[in-house]
Scaffold this motif. Structure first.
Motif, PDB file in Angstrom:
ATOM      1  N   MET A   1      85.886   8.404  27.571  1.00 35.76           N
ATOM      2  CA  MET A   1      85.667   8.085  26.181  1.00 35.76           C
ATOM      3  C   MET A   1      86.193   9.228  25.322  1.00 35.76           C
ATOM      4  O   MET A   1      86.193  10.376  25.738  1.00 35.76           O
ATOM      5  CB  MET A   1      84.184   7.869  25.918  1.00 35.76           C
ATOM      6  N   THR A   2      86.617   8.877  24.140  1.00 37.74           N
ATOM      7  CA  THR A   2      87.131   9.862  23.210  1.00 37.74           C
ATOM      8  C   THR A   2      86.597   9.581  21.820  1.00 37.74           C
ATOM      9  O   THR A   2      86.323   8.430  21.476  1.00 37.74           O
ATOM     10  CB  THR A   2      88.676   9.876  23.221  1.00 37.74           C
ATOM     11  N   GLU A   3      86.416  10.610  21.064  1.00 42.18           N
ATOM     12  CA  GLU A   3      85.967  10.476  19.684  1.00 42.18           C
ATOM     13  C   GLU A   3      86.756  11.460  18.841  1.00 42.18           C
ATOM     14  O   GLU A   3      86.850  12.639  19.174  1.00 42.18           O
ATOM     15  CB  GLU A   3      84.464  10.778  19.592  1.00 42.18           C
ATOM     16  N   LYS A   4      87.356  10.971  17.781  1.00 42.55           N
ATOM     17  CA  LYS A   4      88.155  11.800  16.882  1.00 42.55           C
ATOM     18  C   LYS A   4      87.492  11.825  15.513  1.00 42.55           C
ATOM     19  O   LYS A   4      86.816  10.874  15.129  1.00 42.55           O
ATOM     20  CB  LYS A   4      89.580  11.247  16.750  1.00 42.55           C
ATOM     21  N   THR A   5      87.689  12.912  14.786  1.00 43.20           N
ATOM     22  CA  THR A   5      87.047  13.018  13.479  1.00 43.20           C
ATOM     23  C   THR A   5      88.039  13.398  12.394  1.00 43.20           C
ATOM     24  O   THR A   5      89.078  14.009  12.653  1.00 43.20           O
ATOM     25  CB  THR A   5      85.906  14.061  13.479  1.00 43.20           C
ATOM     26  N   THR A  23      92.002  16.453   9.364  1.00 46.25           N
ATOM     27  CA  THR A  23      91.719  15.903  10.689  1.00 46.25           C
ATOM     28  C   THR A  23      91.434  17.055  11.645  1.00 46.25           C
ATOM     29  O   THR A  23      91.888  18.180  11.433  1.00 46.25           O
ATOM     30  CB  THR A  23      92.908  15.074  11.220  1.00 46.25           C
ATOM     31  N   GLU A  24      90.690  16.759  12.697  1.00 45.97           N
ATOM     32  CA  GLU A  24      90.298  17.819  13.628  1.00 45.97           C
ATOM     33  C   GLU A  24      91.492  18.463  14.320  1.00 45.97           C
ATOM     34  O   GLU A  24      91.438  19.626  14.685  1.00 45.97           O
ATOM     35  CB  GLU A  24      89.286  17.310  14.656  1.00 45.97           C
ATOM     36  N   THR A  25      92.597  17.723  14.475  1.00 48.91           N
ATOM     37  CA  THR A  25      93.782  18.294  15.119  1.00 48.91           C
ATOM     38  C   THR A  25      94.590  19.178  14.169  1.00 48.91           C
ATOM     39  O   THR A  25      95.465  19.909  14.613  1.00 48.91           O
ATOM     40  CB  THR A  25      94.729  17.193  15.622  1.00 48.91           C
ATOM     41  N   CYS A  59      98.988   3.079  17.292  1.00 45.59           N
ATOM     42  CA  CYS A  59      98.191   2.446  18.339  1.00 45.59           C
ATOM     43  C   CYS A  59      98.953   1.277  18.960  1.00 45.59           C
ATOM     44  O   CYS A  59      99.049   1.153  20.186  1.00 45.59           O
ATOM     45  CB  CYS A  59      96.857   1.985  17.759  1.00 45.59           C
TER      46      CYS A  59
END
Length: 145
Positions: A1-5, A23-25, A59
């Motif tokens: 599972m992955t979660e991005k913020t 974004t978190e990245t 996606c």
């Protein structure tokens, strides 16, 4: 599972306010958006619909490439454009259409199989599923080469 913020900070009132998206990245770092970049033609900022379009195109493109690979076809190149339409509805706004346009080079595949894989990728892409409340999501797929 992955979660991005992602985070947004908004300052100011309504149409006079200004937001900043991160974004978190770090792909977006305090990137501006506001009324003018959403409803007018100010190109100095982004808007939620543009970000949804980018996410859906990314996606879908991955889903298509993975589906081709699973079916035994290697994608040489895949280009996707997503157009997200925001329209006034009553006192508010609604996204009423997303149009995906795919151009891909997939050696060895025939047109029928290409169209089948593209349609399946559109249906199965996680963003397509998340956006299922949009009344119209279209796909035009063109096999190159």
């Amino acid at each position: 599972m992955t979660e991005k913020t992602a985070t947004v900070r908004w300052e100011g009132r309504g149409a006079k306010g200004q937001g900043r998206i991160s974004t978190e990245t770090g792909a977006l770092s305090e990137y501006p958006y506001g009324f003018a970049s959403r409803f007018e033609d100010d190109r100095r900022g982004t808007n939620p619909e543009e970000i949804v379009a980018a996410a859906h195109a990314a996606c879908f493109t991955m889903a298509f490439s993975f589906a081709c690979d699973k079916a035994g076809f290697a994608t040489a190149s895949v280009d996707t454009r997503a157009s997200v339409r925001l329209v006034k509805q009553g006192d508010g706004f609604v996204i009423d259409r997303i149009a995906l346009t795919l151009e891909a080079e997939v050696p060895g595949i025939d047109e029928a199989r290409f169209q089948e894989i593209a349609a399946t990728a559109k249906r199965d892409c996680p963003l397509s599923k998340a956006l299922a409340s949009v009344p119209e999501i279209t796909l035009q797929a063109r096999l190159l080469g």
